[in-house]
Write an enzyme that holds these catalytic residues in place. Structure first.
Site, PDB file in Angstrom:
ATOM      1  N   ARG A 181       3.885  11.785   3.517  1.00 54.91           N
ATOM      2  CA  ARG A 181       3.488  10.939   2.389  1.00 54.91           C
ATOM      3  C   ARG A 181       2.223  11.489   1.741  1.00 54.91           C
ATOM      4  O   ARG A 181       1.296  11.937   2.440  1.00 54.91           O
ATOM      5  CB  ARG A 181       3.244   9.504   2.849  1.00 54.91           C
ATOM      6  CG  ARG A 181       4.438   8.832   3.483  1.00 54.91           C
ATOM      7  CD  ARG A 181       4.114   7.430   3.959  1.00 54.91           C
ATOM      8  NE  ARG A 181       3.060   7.419   4.960  1.00 54.91           N
ATOM      9  CZ  ARG A 181       2.637   6.327   5.600  1.00 54.91           C
ATOM     10  NH1 ARG A 181       3.190   5.155   5.320  1.00 54.91           N
ATOM     11  NH2 ARG A 181       1.674   6.397   6.508  1.00 54.91           N
ATOM     12  N   ASP A 210      -5.390  -1.137   3.700  1.00 49.48           N
ATOM     13  CA  ASP A 210      -4.257  -1.531   4.529  1.00 49.48           C
ATOM     14  C   ASP A 210      -3.846  -2.935   4.119  1.00 49.48           C
ATOM     15  O   ASP A 210      -4.693  -3.831   4.033  1.00 49.48           O
ATOM     16  CB  ASP A 210      -4.674  -1.506   6.009  1.00 49.48           C
ATOM     17  CG  ASP A 210      -3.542  -1.904   6.944  1.00 49.48           C
ATOM     18  OD1 ASP A 210      -2.379  -1.602   6.617  1.00 49.48           O
ATOM     19  OD2 ASP A 210      -3.833  -2.497   7.999  1.00 49.48           O
ATOM     20  N   THR A 211      -2.577  -3.130   3.829  1.00 49.07           N
ATOM     21  CA  THR A 211      -2.072  -4.456   3.489  1.00 49.07           C
ATOM     22  C   THR A 211      -1.124  -4.934   4.586  1.00 49.07           C
ATOM     23  O   THR A 211      -0.576  -4.119   5.340  1.00 49.07           O
ATOM     24  CB  THR A 211      -1.317  -4.449   2.142  1.00 49.07           C
ATOM     25  OG1 THR A 211      -0.182  -3.578   2.235  1.00 49.07           O
ATOM     26  CG2 THR A 211      -2.223  -3.969   1.021  1.00 49.07           C
ATOM     27  N   ARG A 269       0.950   6.949   0.126  1.00 49.65           N
ATOM     28  CA  ARG A 269       0.225   5.969   0.942  1.00 49.65           C
ATOM     29  C   ARG A 269      -1.180   5.850   0.368  1.00 49.65           C
ATOM     30  O   ARG A 269      -1.903   6.830   0.248  1.00 49.65           O
ATOM     31  CB  ARG A 269       0.166   6.440   2.409  1.00 49.65           C
ATOM     32  CG  ARG A 269      -0.627   5.510   3.339  1.00 49.65           C
ATOM     33  CD  ARG A 269       0.013   4.140   3.436  1.00 49.65           C
ATOM     34  NE  ARG A 269      -0.563   3.324   4.479  1.00 49.65           N
ATOM     35  CZ  ARG A 269      -1.701   2.629   4.380  1.00 49.65           C
ATOM     36  NH1 ARG A 269      -2.410   2.680   3.267  1.00 49.65           N
ATOM     37  NH2 ARG A 269      -2.119   1.897   5.376  1.00 49.65           N
ATOM     38  N   GLU A 274       2.088  -6.041   6.730  1.00 50.67           N
ATOM     39  CA  GLU A 274       3.408  -5.425   6.772  1.00 50.67           C
ATOM     40  C   GLU A 274       4.467  -6.298   6.094  1.00 50.67           C
ATOM     41  O   GLU A 274       4.352  -7.519   6.036  1.00 50.67           O
ATOM     42  CB  GLU A 274       3.831  -5.183   8.224  1.00 50.67           C
ATOM     43  CG  GLU A 274       2.945  -4.211   8.994  1.00 50.67           C
ATOM     44  CD  GLU A 274       3.112  -2.781   8.539  1.00 50.67           C
ATOM     45  OE1 GLU A 274       4.061  -2.501   7.768  1.00 50.67           O
ATOM     46  OE2 GLU A 274       2.296  -1.934   8.935  1.00 50.67           O
ATOM     47  N   ASP A 306       0.797  -1.220   0.000  1.00 55.53           N
ATOM     48  CA  ASP A 306       0.000   0.000   0.000  1.00 55.53           C
ATOM     49  C   ASP A 306       0.836   1.280   0.000  1.00 55.53           C
ATOM     50  O   ASP A 306       0.329   2.359   0.308  1.00 55.53           O
ATOM     51  CB  ASP A 306      -0.966   0.018   1.189  1.00 55.53           C
ATOM     52  CG  ASP A 306      -0.263  -0.200   2.527  1.00 55.53           C
ATOM     53  OD1 ASP A 306       0.893   0.227   2.668  1.00 55.53           O
ATOM     54  OD2 ASP A 306      -0.875  -0.803   3.434  1.00 55.53           O
TER      55      ASP A 306
END
Length: 253
Positions: free
Chosen positions: A114, A67-68, A62, A70, A48
């Site tokens: 970001r 959300d992917t 971002r 980590e 992501d």
């Protein structure tokens, strides 16, 4: 009496003109927020987050509303499906001729500097593709940057029903992220000493390693090949046929 009529007409015209200006301003704002800005992708950091050339600057992006798992977290380490999400993100962007960003109506940057954006590869939403394949959850929902949240949630429901990717393991996905231990417990049974051993029906026969090299070539490596132990897989396959269908070719050694 005529001057009263003239005055009244003048007031009406002023009011109407004001309404026209307000509507024009509103339309300009909507156009501005929905505009897609072309960028050049420099690198794919994880599922992501990417690095791009934006307005002459090198900026991290971002992805909004997803959300992917980590990949390089100092405390959490690499989480299940993090590598698959990164690989899919890279695959989508590497094959795209044009990549663009769309900003929402809120802040364009987070506290880390970001860019916060929706990302498109040849006009298709990268966020939607990752969610559809079960490689991302809908998350980090902060007003007013919520333009596509309902669409993303609808796509997420389909992935959940199919139990693909991150949805394969009950309890792995939470509102606050991902719980690695849940996957480990479901993949393994506990020994008497408290350690885990792999269940017989979970033992992986999928030992073919798929890797994308620096030139963008998709290669797969079989056990016993010279470079097999040195390869860090971005995907694993159970059969050569499966690897070939995914667009990988057999490595020379």
């Amino acid at each position: 009496m005529k001057w009263w009529i003239i005055l009244l007409c003048s007031l009406v015209l002023v009011v109407l003109a004001g309404c026209t200006l307000d509507n024009s301003s509103s339309n300009e704002q909507e156009t501005e927020t929905s505009e897609k800005v072309p960028v050049k992708v420099i690198s794919v950091m994880d599922g992501d987050t990417i690095k791009v050339k934006y307005n002459g600057e090198l900026k991290k992006v971002r992805y909004l509303l997803i959300d992917t798992p980590e990949m390089y977290h100092k405390q959490l380490g690499e989480q299940p499906y993090g590598r698959e999400a990164q690989s899919k993100n890279r695959e989508i962007l590497n094959h795209a001729k044009n990549v663009s960003l769309e900003f929402d109506v809120g802040d364009k940057e987070d506290k880390y500097g970001r860019l916060l954006a929706y990302v498109y590869a040849d006009g298709k939403s990268v966020q939607e593709q990752l969610v559809a394949e079960g490689l991302a959850r809908v998350g980090y929902i902060y007003q007013p940057n919520t333009k596509y949240v309902n669409e993303f949630k609808d796509i997420q429901e389909q992935a959940k029903k199919k139990k693909i990717g991150i949805w394969r393991y009950d309890g792995y996905v939470t509102d606050r992220g991902f719980v690695k231990s849940v996957v480990e417990k479901q993949q393994h049974t506990k020994n008497s000493n408290g350690t885990y051993r792999q269940k017989d029906n979970e033992k992986s026969a999928c030992t073919i390693k798929g890797n994308i090299n620096s030139k963008g070539n998709k290669l797969y490596h079989m056990p016993g090949m010279a470079q097999y132990n040195n390869v860090k897989p971005e995907k694993t396959f159970c059969t050569e046929e499966e690897a070939k269908k995914a667009g990988f070719t057999k490595a020379a050694r």
